[in-house]
Design an enzyme around this catalytic site. Sequence first.
Site, short mmCIF file in Angstrom:
data_model
loop_
_atom_site.label_atom_id
_atom_site.label_comp_id
_atom_site.label_asym_id
_atom_site.label_seq_id
_atom_site.Cartn_x
_atom_site.Cartn_y
_atom_site.Cartn_z
N ARG A 47 -10.11 16.23 -13.11
CA ARG A 47 -8.79 16.68 -12.51
C ARG A 47 -8.90 17.84 -11.69
NH1 ARG A 47 -4.87 19.50 -14.68
NH2 ARG A 47 -5.01 18.50 -16.70
N TYR A 99 7.73 10.21 9.40
CA TYR A 99 7.33 9.04 8.71
C TYR A 99 8.43 8.93 7.49
CZ TYR A 99 5.14 6.78 4.87
OH TYR A 99 4.95 5.89 3.67
N ASP A 171 1.01 16.29 10.48
CA ASP A 171 0.52 14.92 10.15
C ASP A 171 -0.15 14.28 11.13
OD1 ASP A 171 0.25 12.51 9.34
OD2 ASP A 171 2.40 12.26 8.21
N LYS A 196 -4.94 4.95 5.63
CA LYS A 196 -4.70 4.31 7.08
C LYS A 196 -6.27 4.40 7.76
CE LYS A 196 -0.55 4.54 5.70
NZ LYS A 196 0.55 5.52 6.09
C1 PLP Z 1 1.50 6.00 5.50
C2 PLP Z 1 1.74 7.45 5.97
C3 PLP Z 1 2.14 8.68 5.37
C4 PLP Z 1 2.30 8.43 3.78
O1 PLP Z 1 1.11 7.92 3.22
P1 PLP Z 1 0.60 7.22 1.86
O2 PLP Z 1 -0.74 7.17 1.72
O3 PLP Z 1 1.24 5.89 2.00
O4 PLP Z 1 1.58 7.96 0.71
C5 PLP Z 1 2.41 9.84 5.56
N1 PLP Z 1 2.32 9.98 7.15
C6 PLP Z 1 2.30 9.10 7.78
C7 PLP Z 1 2.32 9.30 9.55
C8 PLP Z 1 1.82 7.70 7.43
O5 PLP Z 1 1.55 6.68 8.37
#
Ligand code: PLP
Length: 373
Positions: A47, A99, A171, A196
């Site tokens: 961890r 988001y 982000d 993603k």
């Molecule tokens: C999907 C997404 C998130 C969240 O991520 P997860 O891996 O689904 O928890 C945050 N910001 C953006 C822009 C996203 O597309």
Amino acid sequence: MRFETKAIHAGLEIENPSKSIIPPISPSTIYEIDAEGRDDSDLHYTRLGNPNRNQFEHLIATLEGGEVAAAFSSGIAAGMAVLQSLKPGDHIIVPEDIYAGNRKMIHKIMSRWGLKSSFIDMTDLQNIEDHINENTQLIWIETPSNPLMRITDITAVTRLAKKHGIRTVADNTWPTPVNQLPLELGVDLVLHSTSKYFGGHSDILGGALIAKKKDEWFEQIRLIQRMGGAVPSAQDCWMLSRSTRTLAYRMKGHNEHAEKVAQFLNDHPKVSKVIYPWLPSHPGHEIAKKQMKGFGGMVSFLVDTDQKEAIAIVGRSKLIKRATSLGGVESTWEHRQSSEGEGSVTPINLIRVSIGLEHPNDIIEDIDHALGK
Ligand SMILES: *Cc1c(COP(=O)(O)O)cnc(C)c1O
């Protein structure tokens, strides 16, 4: 070295005494302590750190141009860690079309914890400045935003933030470091949902934070990563490093195909508006050109119909799968407002497409068929 080269080589040598070209997966949760006792920098318990996580953190930090990174078990866990590094009573400024998962997390969890927030239009610099108060500790940037693809001027916002002694996080999930490097533009911290484009094949859940400097703020984030416990497994980190090796080339494909699809949609009589920053008609086009190298694989568009027909269009595709999320090699699309639910500011006739790496003409033919005559 250039981006493509770093993506392939960075992190391979970290904690890999076997010198295998591809590091092994290290599933062990525990590590033997030296007979002389334990050194703080030693691997100890998974961890707190393990070789595959350290390799991936090094790789993603290198690609974003940061000093250090912390990997999480999801993008939202990374977002939560950013907010938990603040104190109850602190105020944050976030985009009104942030988001949707992050909006829900801020409203339903962090507000009960005493965090104050303003959800605002971030394309207007004066509007941001007007919302700053003496408790403002953080400005959250998401550009292009999701799914309205609003463009925030990163350099201008970070300049404003610095003037007021406020930290910034970007982000960077949608553009990825192939298309946009927020740390170079003055941002302090970059956030990713690695579920993603880093994962890229719709089969890994993960997140990461990359800091420009290994400062006190990052130390706090590292503590939250380790003691909050939302860490990715060794297997997930190994898979993420593997996927990241091809990120540059996958993004080039996503960028190129999305431009073709955006152009096709732009010329289609059933489409009333295409929202893609590459198009000169996009209000953020000039800023996007300044701060982005490519415009990414996400395209939103408005159809000239009611909500029922917008949903029906999405239902008629044969190749493009109906699914949320993004960044996979396969194209997916959704009627975004149904997916976001409560609190959504997305228009009812908006369709959001994640353009994959199939042949672009196949994607275009499928959309053409779904739109109907
Ligand atoms: C999907 C997404 C998130 C969240 O991520 P997860 O891996 O689904 O928890 C945050 N910001 C953006 C822009 C996203 O597309």
